[in-house]
Design a protein around this motif. Structure first.
Motif, mmCIF file in Angstrom:
data_model
loop_
_atom_site.group_PDB
_atom_site.id
_atom_site.type_symbol
_atom_site.label_atom_id
_atom_site.label_comp_id
_atom_site.label_asym_id
_atom_site.label_seq_id
_atom_site.Cartn_x
_atom_site.Cartn_y
_atom_site.Cartn_z
ATOM 1 N N GLY A 58 0.816 -1.216 0.000
ATOM 2 C CA GLY A 58 0.000 0.000 0.000
ATOM 3 C C GLY A 58 0.845 1.259 0.000
ATOM 4 N N ALA A 59 1.944 1.243 0.745
ATOM 5 C CA ALA A 59 2.835 2.407 0.776
ATOM 6 C C ALA A 59 3.440 2.653 -0.601
ATOM 7 C CB ALA A 59 3.929 2.206 1.821
ATOM 8 N N GLU A 60 3.828 1.574 -1.288
ATOM 9 C CA GLU A 60 4.382 1.711 -2.636
ATOM 10 C C GLU A 60 3.330 2.270 -3.605
ATOM 11 O OE1 GLU A 60 7.502 1.263 -3.706
ATOM 12 O OE2 GLU A 60 8.128 0.812 -1.660
ATOM 13 N N VAL A 61 2.111 1.762 -3.498
ATOM 14 C CA VAL A 61 1.035 2.224 -4.378
ATOM 15 C C VAL A 61 0.708 3.684 -4.083
ATOM 16 C CG1 VAL A 61 -1.396 1.908 -4.990
ATOM 17 C CG2 VAL A 61 0.093 -0.089 -4.713
ATOM 18 N N ASN A 62 0.617 4.037 -2.807
ATOM 19 C CA ASN A 62 0.325 5.417 -2.437
ATOM 20 C C ASN A 62 1.428 6.346 -2.942
ATOM 21 O OD1 ASN A 62 -1.225 7.454 -1.208
ATOM 22 N ND2 ASN A 62 -0.004 7.340 0.652
ATOM 23 N N ASN A 63 2.675 5.923 -2.831
ATOM 24 C CA ASN A 63 3.799 6.712 -3.334
ATOM 25 C C ASN A 63 3.687 6.887 -4.846
ATOM 26 O OD1 ASN A 63 6.279 7.715 -4.155
ATOM 27 N ND2 ASN A 63 7.436 6.524 -2.675
ATOM 28 N N PHE A 64 3.371 5.814 -5.557
ATOM 29 C CA PHE A 64 3.210 5.883 -7.010
ATOM 30 C C PHE A 64 2.111 6.880 -7.382
ATOM 31 C CE2 PHE A 64 1.313 4.657 -11.012
ATOM 32 C CZ PHE A 64 2.398 4.430 -11.836
ATOM 33 N N LEU A 65 0.973 6.771 -6.705
ATOM 34 C CA LEU A 65 -0.148 7.671 -6.988
ATOM 35 C C LEU A 65 0.220 9.121 -6.681
ATOM 36 C CD1 LEU A 65 -3.015 5.446 -5.589
ATOM 37 C CD2 LEU A 65 -2.687 6.071 -7.993
ATOM 38 N N ALA A 66 0.896 9.350 -5.560
ATOM 39 C CA ALA A 66 1.289 10.710 -5.182
ATOM 40 C C ALA A 66 2.251 11.310 -6.200
ATOM 41 C CB ALA A 66 1.915 10.703 -3.793
ATOM 42 N N ARG A 67 3.177 10.503 -6.717
ATOM 43 C CA ARG A 67 4.106 10.995 -7.745
ATOM 44 C C ARG A 67 3.356 11.411 -9.010
ATOM 45 N NH1 ARG A 67 7.054 6.205 -6.900
ATOM 46 N NH2 ARG A 67 6.703 5.700 -9.092
ATOM 47 N N HIS A 68 2.184 10.830 -9.216
ATOM 48 C CA HIS A 68 1.370 11.161 -10.382
ATOM 49 C C HIS A 68 0.228 12.121 -10.024
ATOM 50 C CE1 HIS A 68 3.621 7.695 -11.807
ATOM 51 N NE2 HIS A 68 3.444 8.227 -13.012
ATOM 52 N N MET A 69 0.394 12.797 -8.879
ATOM 53 C CA MET A 69 -0.527 13.848 -8.435
ATOM 54 C C MET A 69 -1.939 13.339 -8.157
ATOM 55 S SD MET A 69 1.425 16.500 -8.545
ATOM 56 C CE MET A 69 1.676 18.015 -9.381
ATOM 57 N N LEU A 70 -2.049 12.117 -7.675
ATOM 58 C CA LEU A 70 -3.357 11.567 -7.318
ATOM 59 C C LEU A 70 -3.406 11.321 -5.819
ATOM 60 C CD1 LEU A 70 -3.768 9.017 -10.220
ATOM 61 C CD2 LEU A 70 -5.060 11.123 -9.890
ATOM 62 N N ARG A 71 -4.521 11.671 -5.226
ATOM 63 C CA ARG A 71 -4.733 11.478 -3.798
ATOM 64 C C ARG A 71 -5.913 10.541 -3.624
ATOM 65 N NH1 ARG A 71 -7.177 13.527 0.484
ATOM 66 N NH2 ARG A 71 -5.966 13.715 2.365
ATOM 67 N N VAL A 72 -5.732 9.539 -2.770
ATOM 68 C CA VAL A 72 -6.748 8.510 -2.570
ATOM 69 C C VAL A 72 -7.046 8.398 -1.075
ATOM 70 C CG1 VAL A 72 -7.289 6.074 -2.901
ATOM 71 C CG2 VAL A 72 -5.811 7.235 -4.527
ATOM 72 N N PRO A 73 -8.327 8.369 -0.667
ATOM 73 C CA PRO A 73 -8.628 8.090 0.730
ATOM 74 C C PRO A 73 -8.191 6.658 1.071
ATOM 75 C CG PRO A 73 -10.556 8.985 -0.386
ATOM 76 C CD PRO A 73 -9.532 8.676 -1.432
ATOM 77 N N ILE A 74 -7.466 6.510 2.194
ATOM 78 C CA ILE A 74 -6.950 5.201 2.596
ATOM 79 C C ILE A 74 -7.323 4.953 4.050
ATOM 80 C CG2 ILE A 74 -4.902 3.757 2.900
ATOM 81 C CD1 ILE A 74 -3.510 5.608 0.818
ATOM 82 N N ILE A 75 -7.917 3.781 4.286
ATOM 83 C CA ILE A 75 -8.266 3.336 5.632
ATOM 84 C C ILE A 75 -7.235 2.303 6.062
ATOM 85 C CG2 ILE A 75 -9.982 2.143 7.048
ATOM 86 C CD1 ILE A 75 -12.111 3.151 5.018
ATOM 87 N N VAL A 76 -6.708 2.435 7.286
ATOM 88 C CA VAL A 76 -5.786 1.452 7.843
ATOM 89 C C VAL A 76 -6.574 0.532 8.766
ATOM 90 C CG1 VAL A 76 -3.765 1.097 9.318
ATOM 91 C CG2 VAL A 76 -3.839 3.029 7.726
ATOM 92 N N VAL A 77 -6.470 -0.776 8.502
ATOM 93 C CA VAL A 77 -7.098 -1.790 9.346
ATOM 94 C C VAL A 77 -5.975 -2.477 10.113
ATOM 95 C CG1 VAL A 77 -8.522 -3.865 9.392
ATOM 96 C CG2 VAL A 77 -8.936 -2.114 7.654
ATOM 97 N N PRO A 78 -5.963 -2.354 11.444
ATOM 98 C CA PRO A 78 -4.856 -2.918 12.205
ATOM 99 C C PRO A 78 -4.798 -4.441 12.093
ATOM 100 C CG PRO A 78 -6.522 -2.032 13.682
ATOM 101 C CD PRO A 78 -6.966 -1.739 12.286
ATOM 102 N N GLY A 79 -3.607 -4.942 12.115
ATOM 103 C CA GLY A 79 -3.361 -6.377 12.051
ATOM 104 C C GLY A 79 -1.877 -6.613 12.023
ATOM 105 N N ASP A 80 -1.490 -7.799 11.688
ATOM 106 C CA ASP A 80 -0.068 -8.117 11.616
ATOM 107 C C ASP A 80 0.221 -8.826 10.314
ATOM 108 O OD1 ASP A 80 2.577 -8.341 12.331
ATOM 109 O OD2 ASP A 80 2.263 -10.174 13.469
ATOM 110 N N PRO A 81 0.487 -8.115 9.228
ATOM 111 C CA PRO A 81 0.649 -6.664 9.084
ATOM 112 C C PRO A 81 -0.692 -5.968 8.871
ATOM 113 C CG PRO A 81 1.130 -7.724 7.008
ATOM 114 C CD PRO A 81 0.807 -8.824 7.985
ATOM 115 N N ASN A 82 -0.647 -4.648 8.904
ATOM 116 C CA ASN A 82 -1.846 -3.848 8.657
ATOM 117 C C ASN A 82 -2.308 -4.004 7.215
ATOM 118 O OD1 ASN A 82 -1.653 -2.783 11.247
ATOM 119 N ND2 ASN A 82 -0.681 -0.903 10.575
#
Length: 160
Positions: A58-82
């Motif tokens: 998710g961090a990689e995807v969010n970084n990719f989207l941000a580099r392309h000027m896109l913002r996406v609402p993201i919900i974090v669901v706790p777990g191992d891993p999140n």
């Protein structure tokens, strides 16, 4: 005389009914309240859909989207891993090979009509929370845009 306040006043937690009204009125999202727990859920498929992935991907995807000027609402669901849930416009048609790429890279989705727990807007520490909050009048990105970003971010070469 001047008074200095070290900490901002505590925000009062929104009641479930207020959260439902905010999500419906501000974002036009189809929401429901669980009468037993008071939790607010977003129904997927008609107005909003979602892609689900582990935090690292998710961090990689969010970084990719941000580099392309896109913002996406993201919900974090706790777990191992999140798990991170990226909210998108409703799902659209894709080639079978694209679906296969998502499955192979462990990117998931829910069925039409399933629900996702929506976090309280003031929750930043524990439980389900917003990593990227939705903004009023924000247009959600197309499903295929986030799916393509997930495919590209998971590729060793950066493209498929």
């Amino acid at each position: 005389m001047t008074t200095v306040i070290d900490a901002p006043p505590a925000q009062t937690e929104q009641q479930p009914g207020q959260r439902v009204r905010n999500y419906r009125d501000v974002f036009a999202w189809p929401t429901t309240i669980d009468s037993a727990s008071g939790d607010v859920y977003l129904q997927l498929g008609t107005t909003v859909d979602a892609l689900i992935m582990r935090a690292g991907a998710g961090a990689e995807v969010n970084n990719f989207l941000a580099r392309h000027m896109l913002r996406v609402p993201i919900i974090v669901v706790p777990g191992d891993p999140n798990d991170w849930i990226f909210l998108t416009q409703p799902r659209t048609t894709m080639r079978m090979s694209s679906w296969g790429d998502l499955v192979r890279t462990q990117i998931g989705w829910k069925r039409h009509g399933d629900t996702v727990l929506l976090p309280a807007s003031d929750n930043v520490k524990e439980g389900v929370r917003w990593l990227e909050r939705p903004q009023p009048h924000m247009t959600l990105p197309p499903w295929t845009t986030v799916a393509d970003a997930a495919r590209r971010a998971s590729s060793p070469c950066g493209t498929w």
